[in-house]
Design a protein around this motif. Structure first.
Motif, PDB file in Angstrom:
ATOM      1  N   LEU A 123       0.837  -1.188   0.000  1.00 30.28           N
ATOM      2  CA  LEU A 123       0.000   0.000   0.000  1.00 30.28           C
ATOM      3  C   LEU A 123       0.873   1.240   0.000  1.00 30.28           C
ATOM      4  N   ASP A 124       0.564   2.153  -0.890  1.00 31.51           N
ATOM      5  CA  ASP A 124       1.231   3.452  -0.903  1.00 31.51           C
ATOM      6  C   ASP A 124       0.379   4.377  -0.050  1.00 31.51           C
ATOM      7  N   TYR A 125       0.822   4.650   1.174  1.00 31.05           N
ATOM      8  CA  TYR A 125       0.003   5.414   2.101  1.00 31.05           C
ATOM      9  C   TYR A 125      -0.248   6.840   1.642  1.00 31.05           C
ATOM     10  N   GLU A 126       0.627   7.368   0.812  1.00 29.69           N
ATOM     11  CA  GLU A 126       0.435   8.729   0.316  1.00 29.69           C
ATOM     12  C   GLU A 126      -0.574   8.764  -0.833  1.00 29.69           C
ATOM     13  N   ASN A 127      -0.841   7.606  -1.422  1.00 23.51           N
ATOM     14  CA  ASN A 127      -1.845   7.489  -2.491  1.00 23.51           C
ATOM     15  C   ASN A 127      -2.698   6.261  -2.183  1.00 23.51           C
ATOM     16  N   TYR A 128      -3.342   6.315  -1.041  1.00 26.47           N
ATOM     17  CA  TYR A 128      -3.977   5.135  -0.468  1.00 26.47           C
ATOM     18  C   TYR A 128      -5.016   4.508  -1.394  1.00 26.47           C
ATOM     19  N   MET A 129      -5.997   5.300  -1.831  1.00 26.53           N
ATOM     20  CA  MET A 129      -7.089   4.726  -2.606  1.00 26.53           C
ATOM     21  C   MET A 129      -6.626   4.217  -3.967  1.00 26.53           C
ATOM     22  N   GLU A 130      -5.696   4.935  -4.585  1.00 24.20           N
ATOM     23  CA  GLU A 130      -5.163   4.481  -5.871  1.00 24.20           C
ATOM     24  C   GLU A 130      -4.453   3.151  -5.712  1.00 24.20           C
ATOM     25  N   SER A 131      -3.641   3.043  -4.649  1.00 24.77           N
ATOM     26  CA  SER A 131      -2.889   1.821  -4.377  1.00 24.77           C
ATOM     27  C   SER A 131      -3.822   0.669  -4.016  1.00 24.77           C
ATOM     28  N   PHE A 132      -4.782   0.966  -3.151  1.00 25.60           N
ATOM     29  CA  PHE A 132      -5.773  -0.028  -2.735  1.00 25.60           C
ATOM     30  C   PHE A 132      -6.549  -0.558  -3.940  1.00 25.60           C
ATOM     31  N   THR A 133      -6.987   0.358  -4.793  1.00 25.52           N
ATOM     32  CA  THR A 133      -7.750  -0.023  -5.983  1.00 25.52           C
ATOM     33  C   THR A 133      -6.913  -0.882  -6.922  1.00 25.52           C
ATOM     34  N   GLU A 134      -5.659  -0.522  -7.105  1.00 21.45           N
ATOM     35  CA  GLU A 134      -4.768  -1.291  -7.978  1.00 21.45           C
ATOM     36  C   GLU A 134      -4.582  -2.712  -7.448  1.00 21.45           C
ATOM     37  N   ASN A 135      -4.407  -2.841  -6.139  1.00 20.29           N
ATOM     38  CA  ASN A 135      -4.230  -4.171  -5.550  1.00 20.29           C
ATOM     39  C   ASN A 135      -5.469  -5.043  -5.756  1.00 20.29           C
ATOM     40  N   VAL A 136      -6.633  -4.457  -5.527  1.00 21.34           N
ATOM     41  CA  VAL A 136      -7.879  -5.207  -5.702  1.00 21.34           C
ATOM     42  C   VAL A 136      -8.033  -5.637  -7.161  1.00 21.34           C
ATOM     43  N   ASN A 137      -7.772  -4.716  -8.074  1.00 22.08           N
ATOM     44  CA  ASN A 137      -7.918  -5.033  -9.499  1.00 22.08           C
ATOM     45  C   ASN A 137      -6.904  -6.076  -9.971  1.00 22.08           C
ATOM     46  N   THR A 138      -5.701  -6.035  -9.399  1.00 18.94           N
ATOM     47  CA  THR A 138      -4.679  -7.026  -9.755  1.00 18.94           C
ATOM     48  C   THR A 138      -5.123  -8.427  -9.357  1.00 18.94           C
ATOM     49  N   LEU A 139      -5.594  -8.564  -8.130  1.00 20.94           N
ATOM     50  CA  LEU A 139      -6.063  -9.865  -7.650  1.00 20.94           C
ATOM     51  C   LEU A 139      -7.287 -10.322  -8.443  1.00 20.94           C
ATOM     52  N   ALA A 140      -8.159  -9.380  -8.767  1.00 24.71           N
ATOM     53  CA  ALA A 140      -9.352  -9.715  -9.540  1.00 24.71           C
ATOM     54  C   ALA A 140      -8.980 -10.209 -10.936  1.00 24.71           C
ATOM     55  N   GLU A 141      -7.966  -9.602 -11.529  1.00 27.76           N
ATOM     56  CA  GLU A 141      -7.528 -10.003 -12.863  1.00 27.76           C
ATOM     57  C   GLU A 141      -6.973 -11.419 -12.855  1.00 27.76           C
ATOM     58  N   ILE A 142      -6.215 -11.758 -11.834  1.00 34.07           N
ATOM     59  CA  ILE A 142      -5.629 -13.100 -11.744  1.00 34.07           C
ATOM     60  C   ILE A 142      -6.707 -14.170 -11.721  1.00 34.07           C
ATOM     61  N   PHE A 143      -7.798 -13.863 -11.007  1.00 35.09           N
ATOM     62  CA  PHE A 143      -8.859 -14.865 -10.844  1.00 35.09           C
ATOM     63  C   PHE A 143     -10.098 -14.555 -11.690  1.00 35.09           C
ATOM     64  N   GLU A 144      -9.947 -13.631 -12.628  1.00 33.13           N
ATOM     65  CA  GLU A 144     -11.028 -13.258 -13.538  1.00 33.13           C
ATOM     66  C   GLU A 144     -12.304 -12.895 -12.785  1.00 33.13           C
ATOM     67  N   LYS A 145     -12.149 -12.001 -11.814  1.00 27.01           N
ATOM     68  CA  LYS A 145     -13.263 -11.509 -11.000  1.00 27.01           C
ATOM     69  C   LYS A 145     -13.417  -9.994 -11.163  1.00 27.01           C
TER      70      LYS A 145
END
Length: 323
Positions: free
Chosen positions: A150-172
């Motif tokens: 998590l990039d604490y200075e860009n929290y929501m952008e970082s959080f969103t990227e992490n969620v989307n990355t995991l979703a892409e791996i599992f096609e969710k």
């Protein structure tokens, strides 16, 4: 007449040969096209992800997954993907208690992976974060290892990227998009309410009687940067471990909201912060006088964070606090 018959027969044979060659060519083309399609499908099934520690090639929809980061674990669980192994030697957040079941392998603790156990599982993917960064190379020898942070200075952008990355791996991707839209809507309402108030907040971590303060851009700075609570001190240096402060400091800053995270509660199983903060200096603050010393859930804020479940819970706690 004989010449005509011979010519006719020769022409017929020639036509048959040409037709056979054309059929063979057509069949070859079909086989090649089918092979190319299969190759493209195989290539499409793999994705290459670049992260802070390197580059990881992952086959989509991995079956046996080991997850060390609780934020990633809760996100996957919310998306309907179960991990096969988790670090059960460390305390699990209450909302992830299902993973205490013996059907899920214990792969060590947050700080000390059990390499032997992980290797015996023959995983298809390992997901780690900062606490396991030093083990990245060794874990990568066992299976593709993805590092998320998590990039604490860009929290929501970082959080969103992490969620989307995991979703892409599992096609969710579609489900993740719906979850994120709901979270963003609730955070937007919270930010509007908090930002419209002149009341200030101070975030502190209690650890063995010692106190650290956190400001914007820090580990818990989401309270200011995303949720909209005005900081009681705008000069706290952003860091992971916070700025060491005294109770005199808290009294001087006199916050309207004092947000307390009790590390002892999740690490040692003993909630001590309420005793530590029950003193004359803290009790003299606006926060204490108005019943706004808020003890945040440390399993959400300290152990986890950055996942689809904790993001909702964090917003709810701050929303309740400022009402």
């Amino acid at each position: 007449m004989k010449k005509n018959v011979v010519s006719f027969l020769l022409m017929a044979v020639l036509l048959l040969v040409l037709a056979a060659c054309g059929g063979a060519a057509e069949t070859t083309t079909e086989v090649e096209a089918e092979a190319n399609g299969e190759a493209q499908q195989a290539e499409a099934a793999e994705i290459t992800l670049t992260h802070e520690l390197g580059e990881t090639v992952i086959t989509k929809n991995p079956e046996t997954v080991v997850v060390f980061d609780f934020g990633a674990l809760e996100t996957l669980d919310q998306l309907g993907v179960e991990a096969a192994g988790v670090p059960k030697a460390s305390a699990l957040p209450g909302y992830l208690s299902k993973y205490e079941d013996t059907k899920y392998e214990n792969v060590g603790s947050l700080k000390e992976p059990d390499f032997e156990k992980i290797n015996s599982m023959d995983p298809d993917l390992i997901v780690i974060s900062g606490r396991q960064a030093e083990a990245y190379e060794e874990l990568s020898k066992i299976a593709p290892t993805l590092y998320i942070s998590l990039d604490y200075e860009n929290y929501m952008e970082s959080f969103t990227e992490n969620v989307n990355t995991l979703a892409e791996i599992f096609e969710k991707e579609e489900q993740a998009g719906e979850e994120l839209a709901s979270i963003n809507a609730s955070i937007s309402a919270l930010n509007e309410a908090a930002a419209s108030s002149d009341q200030t907040g101070l975030i502190v971590l209690s650890n063995g009687g010692k106190v650290s303060a956190y400001g914007s851009g820090s580990r818990f700075g989401v309270i200011h940067d995303v949720f909209g609570v005005k900081p009681a001190d705008e000069n706290i240096e952003a860091s992971t471990h916070g700025m060491s402060v005294s109770f005199e400091y808290i009294a001087e800053k006199n916050p309207d909201y004092l947000f307390v995270i009790d590390r002892d509660q999740v690490v040692n199983g003993e909630a001590k912060a309420s005793e530590v903060f029950n003193n004359e200096l803290v009790n003299g603050t606006n926060a204490a006088k108005n019943g706004k010393v808020i003890y945040l859930d440390p399993s959400v804020w300290y152990l986890s964070g950055g996942g689809l479940i904790s993001a909702v819970e964090m917003a709810k706690e701050i929303e309740t606090a400022i009402q």
